[in-house]
Every structure is written in C-alpha cells, then in structure tokens.
Design a protein around this motif. Structure first.
Motif, PDB file in Angstrom:
ATOM      1  N   PRO A  99     -36.926  10.795  11.214  1.00  0.00           N
ATOM      2  CA  PRO A  99     -36.201   9.251  10.235  1.00  0.00           C
ATOM      3  C   PRO A  99     -36.204   8.388   9.673  1.00  0.00           C
ATOM      4  CG  PRO A  99     -35.551  10.036  12.719  1.00  0.00           C
ATOM      5  CD  PRO A  99     -36.459  10.791  12.469  1.00  0.00           C
ATOM      6  N   ARG A 100     -36.677   7.779   8.499  1.00  0.00           N
ATOM      7  CA  ARG A 100     -37.012   7.954   7.367  1.00  0.00           C
ATOM      8  C   ARG A 100     -37.179   6.039   8.141  1.00  0.00           C
ATOM      9  NH1 ARG A 100     -37.521   6.441   2.022  1.00  0.00           N
ATOM     10  NH2 ARG A 100     -36.611   4.206   1.507  1.00  0.00           N
ATOM     11  N   VAL A 101     -36.328   5.410   8.874  1.00  0.00           N
ATOM     12  CA  VAL A 101     -36.217   4.275   9.661  1.00  0.00           C
ATOM     13  C   VAL A 101     -38.002   4.145  10.793  1.00  0.00           C
ATOM     14  CG1 VAL A 101     -35.185   4.151  11.412  1.00  0.00           C
ATOM     15  CG2 VAL A 101     -36.103   2.258  10.841  1.00  0.00           C
ATOM     16  N   LEU A 102     -37.707   5.114  11.817  1.00  0.00           N
ATOM     17  CA  LEU A 102     -38.953   5.232  12.660  1.00  0.00           C
ATOM     18  C   LEU A 102     -40.047   6.403  11.661  1.00  0.00           C
ATOM     19  CD1 LEU A 102     -39.983   5.659  15.277  1.00  0.00           C
ATOM     20  CD2 LEU A 102     -38.992   8.216  15.340  1.00  0.00           C
ATOM     21  N   ALA A 103     -40.410   7.432  10.674  1.00  0.00           N
ATOM     22  CA  ALA A 103     -41.065   7.244   9.848  1.00  0.00           C
ATOM     23  C   ALA A 103     -41.963   5.687   9.034  1.00  0.00           C
ATOM     24  CB  ALA A 103     -41.049   8.448   8.408  1.00  0.00           C
ATOM     25  N   HIS A 104     -41.407   4.952   8.990  1.00  0.00           N
ATOM     26  CA  HIS A 104     -41.482   3.586   8.175  1.00  0.00           C
ATOM     27  C   HIS A 104     -42.136   2.926   9.531  1.00  0.00           C
ATOM     28  CE1 HIS A 104     -41.112   3.097   3.900  1.00  0.00           C
ATOM     29  NE2 HIS A 104     -39.899   4.366   3.847  1.00  0.00           N
ATOM     30  N   PHE A 105     -42.098   2.785  10.334  1.00  0.00           N
ATOM     31  CA  PHE A 105     -42.064   1.873  11.824  1.00  0.00           C
ATOM     32  C   PHE A 105     -43.452   2.043  11.687  1.00  0.00           C
ATOM     33  CE2 PHE A 105     -42.280   0.831  15.953  1.00  0.00           C
ATOM     34  CZ  PHE A 105     -42.246  -0.140  17.042  1.00  0.00           C
ATOM     35  N   LEU A 106     -43.844   3.486  11.698  1.00  0.00           N
ATOM     36  CA  LEU A 106     -45.306   4.083  12.624  1.00  0.00           C
ATOM     37  C   LEU A 106     -45.778   4.571  11.019  1.00  0.00           C
ATOM     38  CD1 LEU A 106     -43.703   7.001  14.926  1.00  0.00           C
ATOM     39  CD2 LEU A 106     -45.125   4.546  15.360  1.00  0.00           C
ATOM     40  N   HIS A 107     -45.488   3.973   9.944  1.00  0.00           N
ATOM     41  CA  HIS A 107     -46.217   4.173   8.950  1.00  0.00           C
ATOM     42  C   HIS A 107     -46.768   5.589   8.225  1.00  0.00           C
ATOM     43  CE1 HIS A 107     -48.041  -0.182   8.995  1.00  0.00           C
ATOM     44  NE2 HIS A 107     -47.105  -0.708   8.798  1.00  0.00           N
ATOM     45  N   PHE A 108     -45.636   6.164   8.768  1.00  0.00           N
ATOM     46  CA  PHE A 108     -45.443   7.866   7.767  1.00  0.00           C
ATOM     47  C   PHE A 108     -46.476   7.632   6.155  1.00  0.00           C
ATOM     48  CE2 PHE A 108     -44.198  10.459  11.777  1.00  0.00           C
ATOM     49  CZ  PHE A 108     -44.310  10.132  12.754  1.00  0.00           C
ATOM     50  N   HIS A 109     -45.596   6.608   5.898  1.00  0.00           N
ATOM     51  CA  HIS A 109     -45.710   6.340   4.504  1.00  0.00           C
ATOM     52  C   HIS A 109     -47.395   6.498   3.895  1.00  0.00           C
ATOM     53  CE1 HIS A 109     -44.838   2.398   5.855  1.00  0.00           C
ATOM     54  NE2 HIS A 109     -45.062   2.599   4.851  1.00  0.00           N
ATOM     55  N   PHE A 110     -48.246   6.083   4.808  1.00  0.00           N
ATOM     56  CA  PHE A 110     -49.110   6.168   4.459  1.00  0.00           C
ATOM     57  C   PHE A 110     -50.438   6.645   4.936  1.00  0.00           C
ATOM     58  CE2 PHE A 110     -47.893   0.525   5.087  1.00  0.00           C
ATOM     59  CZ  PHE A 110     -47.952   0.624   4.045  1.00  0.00           C
ATOM     60  N   TYR A 111     -50.218   7.175   5.720  1.00  0.00           N
ATOM     61  CA  TYR A 111     -50.427   8.034   6.465  1.00  0.00           C
ATOM     62  C   TYR A 111     -50.172   9.809   6.934  1.00  0.00           C
ATOM     63  CZ  TYR A 111     -53.223   3.654   7.400  1.00  0.00           C
ATOM     64  OH  TYR A 111     -53.430   2.303   7.365  1.00  0.00           O
ATOM     65  N   GLU A 112     -49.639  10.205   6.624  1.00  0.00           N
ATOM     66  CA  GLU A 112     -48.767  11.334   7.085  1.00  0.00           C
ATOM     67  C   GLU A 112     -48.299  12.011   6.446  1.00  0.00           C
ATOM     68  OE1 GLU A 112     -45.542  14.649   8.506  1.00  0.00           O
ATOM     69  OE2 GLU A 112     -45.432  12.113   7.436  1.00  0.00           O
ATOM     70  N   ILE A 113     -48.921  13.754   5.819  1.00  0.00           N
ATOM     71  CA  ILE A 113     -48.105  14.445   4.488  1.00  0.00           C
ATOM     72  C   ILE A 113     -46.843  13.798   4.424  1.00  0.00           C
ATOM     73  CG2 ILE A 113     -48.180  16.645   3.436  1.00  0.00           C
ATOM     74  CD1 ILE A 113     -50.554  17.162   5.260  1.00  0.00           C
ATOM     75  N   ASN A 114     -45.408  14.896   4.918  1.00  0.00           N
ATOM     76  CA  ASN A 114     -44.311  13.899   4.858  1.00  0.00           C
ATOM     77  C   ASN A 114     -43.967  13.267   4.201  1.00  0.00           C
ATOM     78  OD1 ASN A 114     -44.169  16.717   4.946  1.00  0.00           O
ATOM     79  ND2 ASN A 114     -44.056  16.412   7.423  1.00  0.00           N
ATOM     80  N   GLY A 115     -44.479  11.747   5.163  1.00  0.00           N
ATOM     81  CA  GLY A 115     -43.631  10.321   4.481  1.00  0.00           C
ATOM     82  C   GLY A 115     -44.481   9.933   2.752  1.00  0.00           C
ATOM     83  N   ILE A 116     -46.044  10.468   3.244  1.00  0.00           N
ATOM     84  CA  ILE A 116     -46.549  10.321   1.947  1.00  0.00           C
ATOM     85  C   ILE A 116     -45.752  10.656   0.504  1.00  0.00           C
ATOM     86  CG2 ILE A 116     -48.837  10.141   0.863  1.00  0.00           C
ATOM     87  CD1 ILE A 116     -50.119  10.352   3.163  1.00  0.00           C
ATOM     88  N   THR A 117     -45.397  11.679   0.632  1.00  0.00           N
ATOM     89  CA  THR A 117     -44.902  12.578  -0.479  1.00  0.00           C
ATOM     90  C   THR A 117     -43.788  12.021  -0.611  1.00  0.00           C
ATOM     91  OG1 THR A 117     -44.025  14.457   1.045  1.00  0.00           O
ATOM     92  CG2 THR A 117     -46.385  14.894  -0.338  1.00  0.00           C
ATOM     93  N   ALA A 118     -42.648  11.575   0.578  1.00  0.00           N
ATOM     94  CA  ALA A 118     -41.052  11.551   0.187  1.00  0.00           C
ATOM     95  C   ALA A 118     -41.584   9.548  -0.498  1.00  0.00           C
ATOM     96  CB  ALA A 118     -40.768  11.143   1.739  1.00  0.00           C
ATOM     97  N   ALA A 119     -42.432   9.254  -0.615  1.00  0.00           N
ATOM     98  CA  ALA A 119     -42.169   8.196  -0.431  1.00  0.00           C
ATOM     99  C   ALA A 119     -43.002   7.807  -2.378  1.00  0.00           C
ATOM    100  CB  ALA A 119     -43.376   7.341   0.284  1.00  0.00           C
ATOM    101  N   LEU A 120     -43.935   8.677  -2.822  1.00  0.00           N
ATOM    102  CA  LEU A 120     -44.408   8.953  -3.990  1.00  0.00           C
ATOM    103  C   LEU A 120     -43.285   9.490  -4.501  1.00  0.00           C
ATOM    104  CD1 LEU A 120     -46.590   8.952  -5.829  1.00  0.00           C
ATOM    105  CD2 LEU A 120     -47.293  11.334  -5.067  1.00  0.00           C
ATOM    106  N   ALA A 121     -42.361  10.142  -4.355  1.00  0.00           N
ATOM    107  CA  ALA A 121     -41.195  11.248  -4.907  1.00  0.00           C
ATOM    108  C   ALA A 121     -40.630   9.804  -5.408  1.00  0.00           C
ATOM    109  CB  ALA A 121     -40.920  12.302  -4.190  1.00  0.00           C
TER     110      ALA A 121
END
Length: 583
Positions: free
Chosen positions: A108-130
C-alpha cells in the motif's frame, strides 16, 4: 557493500522484504524508533515516533480494513521508561512484519512511504518517478531544461523493465511506467549524478549500480558523474543525436565510454574507413558528437577509440593520468583541447597531432620544455601555469606563433625572475602589444621596456657576430639588416639601415657596442620614455664616434637623418654599457 542485481532474463525470485526495529533514541520529550528495512541485499534505516505509527495505522484501517487492534496501544504515563520502550520496540517490529506479510504483492502506498520505499525500493522508486513525470513531464520537456536523475532511479527503471510485470501493478494510473518511457523518448538534456559512498541511510553504493540508457531516444546532451562507466549500458544508442557528452569521476579508459563493445571483438574499425587486414567488427561513429568532457577520471592514455569521434571540436581530458599525447591526429576538427593536470613531460611532435588547435590548456603538468609548440600556427590561447619551466629561452618556442594572444606562465620557476613579464613579452617581438600575459593586459610602460630589451638583444647579437670575424663572410647579408660603424682611425659614420632595427655603434677603440637610451623631456608630466629613436614616434640621437675611459660618447644630432624626423633640441642621450646595464 550492497551488490547490484544482474541484468538479463535469468533472475532469482524477488526476496521478501523485512522490517525490524533495531533500537530507539530520545529526542526532546519523545522516543524515536529506529527501523531497519531489508530488500534483498539492500538495507536502509527509517526513524519514526509512536505517533507516526498511529497515523499509519489509522489510514490502513480506513483504506485496507486491517485489524484496528493490531497496533500496540498508547500509554501516557511512563511512556519513555526504558522497560516500556524495549517492550514497544518488540511489539512495533511484530506489527510491521504482519503488515508486510499481509501485502506480499503490491505494498500500500501509505505503508511504502512510511518505510521509504520511494527512496530505496525498486517499485517504490519507479512509482514515485512515474507520478512526478505524469504531473510535470510536459512542462519539463517544454522548458527544454536539463533533467536530473540518480543512478538508483535509472537502476530501478531498468530492473522494473526486466521484470516483465504490468506497467501499472498498483492500479494507480499516475504510477504507470509508461509515463517514464514516454518522457525518456522525448528528453533532450539528461544529467545523471551519483553519490560517493552509501546513498542516504542505506548500504547502497549508488555509483556501482548498473543501468541502461537505451530508453532515451532523443538525447542531445548527457552529463554523467560518479557512476561506474563499465556498468552503463545503452549510451551508444544515442550516437545519432548526441552532440555533447560529459562523463566525470566514472571511467578508467576512453574505450569504456566511446566503444564499450570493443571488449567483445579482437579487431574493430570505425564505420566508413578503408579496411586493412582482418576486422571482426565495424563500429558506427558518434556522428553528431562535437563536445566531449572526460575530465576527472582515471584515464591513462588517449586510445584508438578517438577514431569514433571525428567531429569533435572541444575535448577535455584534464585531471587524468595521461603520460603522452597520442592519436589526436584523427580529430581533424579539434580546436579546443584541455590536457591540464595530467602527467605530461614532453610535447615533442605535438604539431603533427594538433593541426588546427586554437585553445590549448597544459597547466599542471611536468613540462620543462616548450619545443613541441613552435609549429602550432593557429594557436590563440595557451595555458602553461603550474609546470616546471625554468629557462626564458623556452618561451622563444612560442614567441613566433602568429596568432597567439593569451598566454599564462604563472607558478613556473621562471615567473619569479626579475622583470619576468617584460622579458617574456620581449620574446614576442613586434607582437608584444598583442599578447595578454597571465590574464593581465600589457601596459604601455611594459611595452616601452620591451623595446629596450629587444634593442639590447639585437645589439648583443651584432656584437657577437663582430667578435667572431671568421663568420663575417657568410653573414654579410644578415648584418646589413643591422648596420654598424666599422673600426678605423677616423670617427665612425652611420651606415644606412632599416628604420625598424636598432643600430649598434662601434667605437674606434675596439669592438665595443653602445646602446642608446632616449629621454624626451617634453613627454607628459616629464615621464621618461624609454625606447629607440626609430620607433613609436620618438626622437633620435646620433653618435660622434668619441670615446673616453673605454666608453662610447654620443651626442644628440640636430636631425633624424634617415629615420625621418628631427631630434628634440634638448633631448639627452644616455648610454648602456657592454653588459647592457644602465650607466
């Protein structure tokens, strides 16, 4: 150190993600919990206070209907006590592990941001860039600005494309990978900057990550720094359009950047050349590339890969480990070359490799001699600071270059000698006024002194010839350009001469050359004008051939004679002795 995942279809199953609470710290009046997140070989830390956990839980209960009793309860009294904190660390770790287990596919987006997936995890990074490009992509492309992206982001996109998953696994159209691909197809200006050491709070060595640039189809300019050139793929796909390329703090050779596929072939030649002997590959040239910056790398030689950049005009190889200058004869269009801060000690034969060069930076090398520069006839700007040049005679190698306008010799041994500037400028002869030395415009006073130095040098040369009568027969024609008064029992007379050359004077008591120093009392503010009577609009003095005490005596003549103007009535003639010192 984190190891990068490999490219290609043979990939291991994606490892499960973990989150552990590894400690806590007291900040002001509240406790912050330290969370270590693991994704394969990548690890990073995140810090949150209990209230952040509570906010996360409230959103997940509302959006994903998770058990509202899953989170450890609040406690007001003794909330910072050591026993409570230690128990809560364990409880919060269990809470996070249950959340990750509950959402094994798409976090889930809220959990991914809580764990900083948008900085360090592949799916989170691409989702944030997209999502960023969905909102701002058209504006960025329209502005024509440089788009900056990190190696970790490019690595994530490369990995995402290799996984073969749906481009929008989360169901949120804003995070569709297609937004990235549409943007990269049209982008013209790209900047990829890595970081030295671990990235953020992770163990990820961003500069060592592999990534593929073939998703970019229209690049005109690329800047890459702090990446490993051996791990960069797809850059050659931009050969048809790329005009400017900068790769810094990244390469150990030019081949790594210009012809990475060379390692696959025993022999290769550029496209369009006449093939001689066995060739296993014909490689297309960088047909649009005119500017290449490979500064601040570990390049030790200018290798044959330069054959692939025939249209290069600007080449920067500064701050490398070059020992010699090679292969540049293939660059017919090269006009600006920076070889500063390398390990060059010789310039012999340089003119055979740099036929049309206009700007040459050789600062910060090991140069003692400039003999290899004497035939660079198109050279306009030359930087030689921070070398080992000691002898003024070395400057003569560049003194005759007809187009040279800017020269820098600062921080060389010769730059500390007395009258350094005027002695250097004197090597340029009649062009001294056109030369800017060490970023300082030549003054009128310096030019006047240069005229004196030139005349002294000329007189010394003539004296040397007169002191060697055995050479006289073969040099009559040359001496006629600088006439002198021959010794005799009668007072010497002036021989006809060119108005542009100094006239050495020979007394009737041996081969003694006297140099004239003219002073014009009528100059503004009674400032002495040092120079020669036949140049720069000065008065002239004429000799009477008298000697006294071993020195020539001259008197001001009433007319300028062959020099075309009369002397000032009250002009005084001073003398310079045989050792060219003012008397």
């Amino acid at each position: 150190m984190a190891t990068a995942r490999t490219f290609g279809p043979e990939r291991e199953a994606e490892p499960a993600k973990e989150a552990r609470v590894v400690g806590s710290e007291l900040v002001d009046t509240y406790t912050v919990y330290i969370i270590q997140v693991t994704d394969g070989s990548h690890e990073w830390t995140v810090k949150h206070r209990y209230s952040d956990f509570h906010d996360l839980h409230e959103k997940l209960v509302a959006e994903r209907k998770i058990d509202k009793n899953l989170l450890p309860p609040k406690k007001i009294i003794g909330k910072n006590s050591r026993s409570l904190v230690e128990k809560r660390e364990k409880d919060l770790e269990v809470y996070l592990q249950k959340l990750l287990a509950a959402f094994p596919g798409v976090t889930p987006r809220v959990l991914a941001h809580f764990l900083h997936f948008h900085f360090y995890e592949i799916n989170g990074i691409t989702a944030a860039l997209a999502e960023e490009l969905f909102e701002k992509g058209e504006q960025l492309l329209g502005a024509g600005e440089v788009f900056a992206i990190g190696p970790l982001q490019l690595y994530a996109v490369t990995e995402q494309l290799q996984q073969g998953k749906p481009t929008c696994a989360s169901g949120d159209a804003k995070t569709d990978l297609g937004h990235i691909l549409d943007f990269t197809c049209r982008l013209k200006y790209l900047k990829v900057s890595g970081t030295e050491g671990p990235f953020g709070t992770s163990n990820i060595q961003e500069q060592l990550l592999p990534f593929d640039l073939s998703i970019f189809k229209s690049l005109h300019q690329v800047e890459i720094s702090h990446c490993d050139a051996k791990h960069i793929r797809g850059l050659v796909a931009s050969k048809p359009t790329l005009a400017t390329l900068s790769v810094r703090f990244s390469a150990t050779s030019m081949k790594e950047v210009l012809v990475p596929e060379a390692s696959e072939f025993d022999e290769w030649e550029p496209e369009g050349t006449t093939l001689e002997g066995p060739v296993t590959a014909v490689i297309p040239t960088w047909q649009a590339l005119t500017t290449l910056d490979l500064s601040h790398n570990s390049v030790s030689e200018i290798d044959e890969s330069v054959k692939l950049i025939p249209k290069i005009e600007f080449l920067d190889l500064s701050h490398n480990g070059l020992l010699v200058v090679d292969n540049l004869q293939h660059l017919y269009n090269l006009v600006h070359l920076d070889l500063s801060y390398n390990k060059l000690s010789s310039l012999e034969g340089l003119h055979t490799k740099l036929g049309n060069i206009k700007t040459l930076n050789l600062a910060g090398n090991l140069l003692e001699s400039l003999s290899g520069l004497h035939k660079l006839y198109s050279l306009v700007n030359l930087d030689l600071r921070d070398n080992r040049i000691e002898q003024m005679e070395e400057v003569r190698s560049i003194g005759s270059l007809p187009c040279l306008e800017h020269v820098s010799l600062l921080n060389n041994p010769l730059s500390i000698i007395p009258d350094y500037r005027t002695k250097v400028l004197a090597q340029f002869g009649e062009r001294a006024s056109e030369v800017c030395l060490d970023d300082t415009v030549t003054t009128e006073k310096e030019l006047d002194t240069v005229e004196v130095l030139k005349a002294i040098q000329k007189a010394k040369e003539v004296k040397s010839k007169l002191s060697n009568p055995e050479k006289k027969g073969g040099e009559d024609s040359r001496l006629s350009a600088a006439p002198c008064i021959r010794p005799s029992s009668s007072p010497p007379t002036v021989a006809p001469a060119s108005a542009s050359l100094p006239q050495p004077i020979l007394s009737n008591q041996g081969n003694r050359v006297c140099i004239l120093l003219l002073v014009e009392p009528h100059s503004p503010a009674w400032a002495p004008w040092l120079g020669w009577g036949w140049g720069r609009g000065a008065s002239t003095c004429f000799q009477q051939g008298q000697t006294q005490g071993g020195q020539c005596l001259l008197q001001a003549g009433p007319r300028g004679g062959t020099h075309g103007r009369g002397a000032w009535p009250d002009a005084s003639c001073c003398l310079l002795g045989e050792d060219s010192q003012l008397l």
